[in-house]
Motif scaffolding. Structure first.
Motif, PDB file in Angstrom:
ATOM      1  N   ILE A 476       0.955  -1.045   0.019  1.00  0.00           N
ATOM      2  CA  ILE A 476       0.005   0.034   0.085  1.00  0.00           C
ATOM      3  C   ILE A 476       0.911   1.170  -0.097  1.00  0.00           C
ATOM      4  CG2 ILE A 476      -1.663   1.225   1.310  1.00  0.00           C
ATOM      5  CD1 ILE A 476      -2.852  -1.379   2.290  1.00  0.00           C
ATOM      6  N   VAL A 477       1.848   1.180   0.742  1.00  0.00           N
ATOM      7  CA  VAL A 477       2.881   2.274   0.909  1.00  0.00           C
ATOM      8  C   VAL A 477       3.642   2.836  -0.459  1.00  0.00           C
ATOM      9  CG1 VAL A 477       5.038   3.486   1.906  1.00  0.00           C
ATOM     10  CG2 VAL A 477       3.020   2.347   3.458  1.00  0.00           C
ATOM     11  N   GLU A 478       3.917   1.753  -1.028  1.00  0.00           N
ATOM     12  CA  GLU A 478       4.503   1.792  -2.294  1.00  0.00           C
ATOM     13  C   GLU A 478       3.559   2.470  -3.272  1.00  0.00           C
ATOM     14  OE1 GLU A 478       6.707  -1.569  -3.253  1.00  0.00           O
ATOM     15  OE2 GLU A 478       8.335  -1.040  -1.898  1.00  0.00           O
ATOM     16  N   ARG A 479       2.253   1.775  -3.307  1.00  0.00           N
ATOM     17  CA  ARG A 479       1.402   2.309  -4.248  1.00  0.00           C
ATOM     18  C   ARG A 479       1.020   3.773  -3.955  1.00  0.00           C
ATOM     19  NH1 ARG A 479       2.219  -1.665  -5.977  1.00  0.00           N
ATOM     20  NH2 ARG A 479       3.516  -0.144  -7.304  1.00  0.00           N
ATOM     21  N   HIS A 480       1.471   4.400  -2.849  1.00  0.00           N
ATOM     22  CA  HIS A 480       1.387   5.843  -2.800  1.00  0.00           C
ATOM     23  C   HIS A 480       2.647   6.740  -2.778  1.00  0.00           C
ATOM     24  CE1 HIS A 480      -2.366   4.310  -1.040  1.00  0.00           C
ATOM     25  NE2 HIS A 480      -3.072   5.569  -1.094  1.00  0.00           N
ATOM     26  N   ALA A 481       3.512   6.016  -3.372  1.00  0.00           N
ATOM     27  CA  ALA A 481       5.072   6.658  -3.586  1.00  0.00           C
ATOM     28  C   ALA A 481       5.804   6.835  -2.336  1.00  0.00           C
ATOM     29  CB  ALA A 481       5.014   7.856  -4.481  1.00  0.00           C
ATOM     30  N   GLY A 482       5.419   5.889  -1.505  1.00  0.00           N
ATOM     31  CA  GLY A 482       6.162   6.187   0.005  1.00  0.00           C
ATOM     32  C   GLY A 482       7.076   4.910   0.206  1.00  0.00           C
ATOM     33  N   HIS A 483       7.535   4.972   1.431  1.00  0.00           N
ATOM     34  CA  HIS A 483       8.506   3.967   2.004  1.00  0.00           C
ATOM     35  C   HIS A 483       8.271   3.682   3.306  1.00  0.00           C
ATOM     36  CE1 HIS A 483      12.269   2.388   2.468  1.00  0.00           C
ATOM     37  NE2 HIS A 483      12.597   3.062   3.508  1.00  0.00           N
ATOM     38  N   VAL A 484       8.562   2.372   3.875  1.00  0.00           N
ATOM     39  CA  VAL A 484       8.211   1.987   5.140  1.00  0.00           C
ATOM     40  C   VAL A 484       9.424   1.168   5.570  1.00  0.00           C
ATOM     41  CG1 VAL A 484       7.344  -0.303   4.320  1.00  0.00           C
ATOM     42  CG2 VAL A 484       6.891   0.414   6.615  1.00  0.00           C
ATOM     43  N   GLU A 485       9.677   1.408   6.882  1.00  0.00           N
ATOM     44  CA  GLU A 485      11.010   1.023   7.465  1.00  0.00           C
ATOM     45  C   GLU A 485      10.812   0.619   8.738  1.00  0.00           C
ATOM     46  OE1 GLU A 485      13.722   4.119   6.755  1.00  0.00           O
ATOM     47  OE2 GLU A 485      13.121   5.229   8.325  1.00  0.00           O
ATOM     48  N   LEU A 486      11.669  -0.258   9.309  1.00  0.00           N
ATOM     49  CA  LEU A 486      11.718  -0.761  10.647  1.00  0.00           C
ATOM     50  C   LEU A 486      12.779  -0.294  11.409  1.00  0.00           C
ATOM     51  CD1 LEU A 486      10.386  -4.474  10.433  1.00  0.00           C
ATOM     52  CD2 LEU A 486       9.101  -2.382  10.930  1.00  0.00           C
ATOM     53  N   ALA A 487      12.747   0.007  12.724  1.00  0.00           N
ATOM     54  CA  ALA A 487      14.052   0.479  13.516  1.00  0.00           C
ATOM     55  C   ALA A 487      13.978  -0.079  15.095  1.00  0.00           C
ATOM     56  CB  ALA A 487      14.253   1.815  13.629  1.00  0.00           C
ATOM     57  N   ASP A 488      14.875  -0.412  15.686  1.00  0.00           N
ATOM     58  CA  ASP A 488      14.846  -0.667  17.143  1.00  0.00           C
ATOM     59  C   ASP A 488      14.546   0.429  17.872  1.00  0.00           C
ATOM     60  OD1 ASP A 488      15.380  -3.400  16.318  1.00  0.00           O
ATOM     61  OD2 ASP A 488      17.716  -3.232  16.551  1.00  0.00           O
ATOM     62  N   THR A 489      13.912   0.065  19.050  1.00  0.00           N
ATOM     63  CA  THR A 489      13.339   0.986  20.076  1.00  0.00           C
ATOM     64  C   THR A 489      14.248   0.582  21.124  1.00  0.00           C
ATOM     65  OG1 THR A 489      11.064   1.242  19.152  1.00  0.00           O
ATOM     66  CG2 THR A 489      11.607   1.977  21.451  1.00  0.00           C
ATOM     67  N   ALA A 490      14.838   1.880  21.851  1.00  0.00           N
ATOM     68  CA  ALA A 490      15.428   1.574  22.944  1.00  0.00           C
ATOM     69  C   ALA A 490      14.835   1.672  24.220  1.00  0.00           C
ATOM     70  CB  ALA A 490      16.668   2.763  23.062  1.00  0.00           C
TER      71      ALA A 490
END
Length: 514
Positions: A476-490
């Motif tokens: 869905i995000v790529e269909r909207h020309a976006g980007h999704v990513e994961l990161a660790d939470t301290a």
């Protein structure tokens, strides 16, 4: 069918695509542009070499003709200075004339008079004897030949061009005798003249070849331009873009190639659409029996008294719940596909409002799971003060954007664990809209952050997920020309960040200075 579908999806994920780097090229392939240049320029080079050879020979022939004409005139002039008197010869050849003939060391003129031929009378004894002359030479007609004499300096020999003229003299009282007059000239000037003619001819010819090469190169580029456009059109396509290629002004050969590619794209698109329709139809058909199965197992659990039977019914109920969740995810994935997303109208969506509403809807589920779910307002707002929070608008499909955020929150509530916190935040940063969901659960190993966005890949074996949630979010995000990513939470946990391009501000707001 499900196991086959899983294998098919993973195989598709491993297939090379446009986003994996530069387009693949055939091993050992040769450039058509280079081949055309070689086949067009190589004959030109051969013709240029042949033309230079012929030109040099022609130049040498004309130089010889000029030198021969001079030598012929010189032999006749010298013969006129030798006059028969009775039984002898009177030579009227002043020393000054000899000095003039031999003055230039680079273009020496040598001469010999002999009578009978071979018996030296006057001139230079070193001139080579006549060669290639018939036994009975014609009188009064000069013969020309090449020879060598000893050089005056530096040792060795130098080449000369020689003219031989046979004359007869005598009177009625004495038999007629033959006299040979030879005049030789150094070949250096003749060869220099031939070289100058060659240079003066080959230089313009070389310039013409260079010009023709440039014209040929430009013509090849212009002729292959439709192929380059076709290549750019094919390379510019996304892996899931199966629309036809348009090349109206191209030559017929390129249009035929484009038509063949379009036929292939059409066949692939037909197969893909059929497969997606099958998945969507199967998911629709499975929803009703799975809902009935869940209801029946819930009723059976209430009525069952045997603990062993209850345990079995509980496992059936969990399997039905998981299957129903998988069916719903498959339907969502089908709606998120490009073919489905492109037909839906895009409108301005306030992500801040969407996140607030969805968070509020999931609060009861979070409380039931023992999770503290909250929404962090924007910079200008405060908790509960929605009017003061600025809108973060993007251009998209509201239903799909809601589904993406719902899947992120669903993952967080499923795997964060009791006693953890889940926080939702929406903001505008660097001309992009940011949706951030942080949780303090166990998180996902960093090595799996990229893999979990693939279909049917799970970051943990706990819970009853099906491995489609984050894949749907990414789609869905790529269909909207976006980007999704994961990161660790301290100190522990996981942060999911969704970045989407902000919608342009309305013109009326700009006119008001907003």
């Amino acid at each position: 069918m499900l196991s086959w579908l899983t294998r098919w999806r993973h195989a598709g994920a491993r297939s090379p695509g446009r986003g994996d780097g530069a387009p693949a090229r055939a091993a050992g392939g040769q450039s058509l542009h280079r081949q055309l240049l070689i086949w067009l320029l190589l004959p030109q080079l051969v013709l240029w070499i042949g033309g230079a050879f012929v030109t040099y020979n022609l130049a040498a022939r004309y130089a010889n003709a000029a030198v021969d004409a001079t030598l012929s005139q010189a032999t006749r002039s010298l013969a006129r200075q030798v006059k028969p008197i009775g039984n002898g010869l009177f030579i009227d050849f002043p020393r000054a004339a000899q000095d003039i003939l031999e003055a230039d060391p680079n273009d020496r003129v040598l001469y010999t008079v002999s009578s009978p031929p071979g018996e030296f009378i006057l001139g230079n004894r070193n001139l080579p004897p006549p060669r290639g002359i018939p036994a009975q030479p014609a009188l009064g007609e000069p013969y020309f030949y090449n020879g060598e004499i000893a050089a005056t300096s530096g040792g060795g020999n130098e080449r000369v061009r020689v003219a031989a003229l046979y004359l007869s003299y005598g009177d009625e009282s004495e038999p007629m005798q033959t006299m040979l007059v030879q005049v030789a000239r150094n070949s250096a000037n003749r060869e220099e003249l031939a070289r100058r003619i060659l240079v003066d001819t080959v230089l313009p010819l070389s310039a013409l070849i260079v010009l023709m090469t440039m014209i040929v190169w430009a013509g090849i580029r212009a002729g292959l331009a439709p192929l380059a456009r076709l290549r750019s059109l094919v390379e510019g396509k996304a892996p899931n873009d199966l629309t036809a290629i348009e090349l109206h002004s191209a030559p017929s050969e390129v249009r035929a190639l484009a038509q063949a590619i379009n036929d292939l794209l059409g066949a692939v698109q037909h197969n893909v659409v059929s497969q997606k329709r099958f998945i969507s139809d199967a998911a629709h058909q499975l929803r009703t029996p799975l809902a009935g199965l869940k209801s029946q197992t819930e009723l059976a659990l209430k009525d069952a008294q045997d603990p062993a039977l209850q345990a079995r019914l509980q496992r059936v109920h969990e399997s039905a719940t998981r299957s129903a969740h998988l069916v719903n995810q498959l339907l969502t994935l089908a709606r998120a596909e490009p073919e489905s997303a492109t037909v839906q109208a895009r409108t301005r969506v306030d992500l801040a409002r969407l996140a607030r509403e969805l968070t509020a809807e999931l609060v009861p589920r979070a409380r039931h799971a023992g999770i503290d779910l909250g929404y962090e307002p924007g910079h200008d707002g405060s908790a509960g003060d929605e009017a003061a929070e600025p809108a973060v608008e993007v251009l998209g499909i509201p239903l799909l954007l809601r589904e993406a955020l719902a899947n992120v929150l669903d993952n967080a509530l499923r795997y964060a664990g009791r006693g953890s916190e889940v926080t939702v935040r929406v903001a505008a940063e660097h001309q992009q809209a940011l949706i951030e969901v942080r949780d303090t659960g166990p998180g996902i190993p960093a090595a799996l952050h990229a893999d979990v966005f693939e279909r049917f890949v799970r970051g943990t074996h706990e819970g009853n997920g099906c491995g489609l949630g984050l894949a749907i979010v990414k789609e869905i995000v790529e269909r909207h020309a976006g980007h999704v990513e994961l990161a660790d939470t301290a100190p522990h946990g996981l942060t999911t960040r969704i970045l989407l391009p902000l919608a342009e501000r309305p013109l009326r707001n700009l006119a008001r200075g907003g």
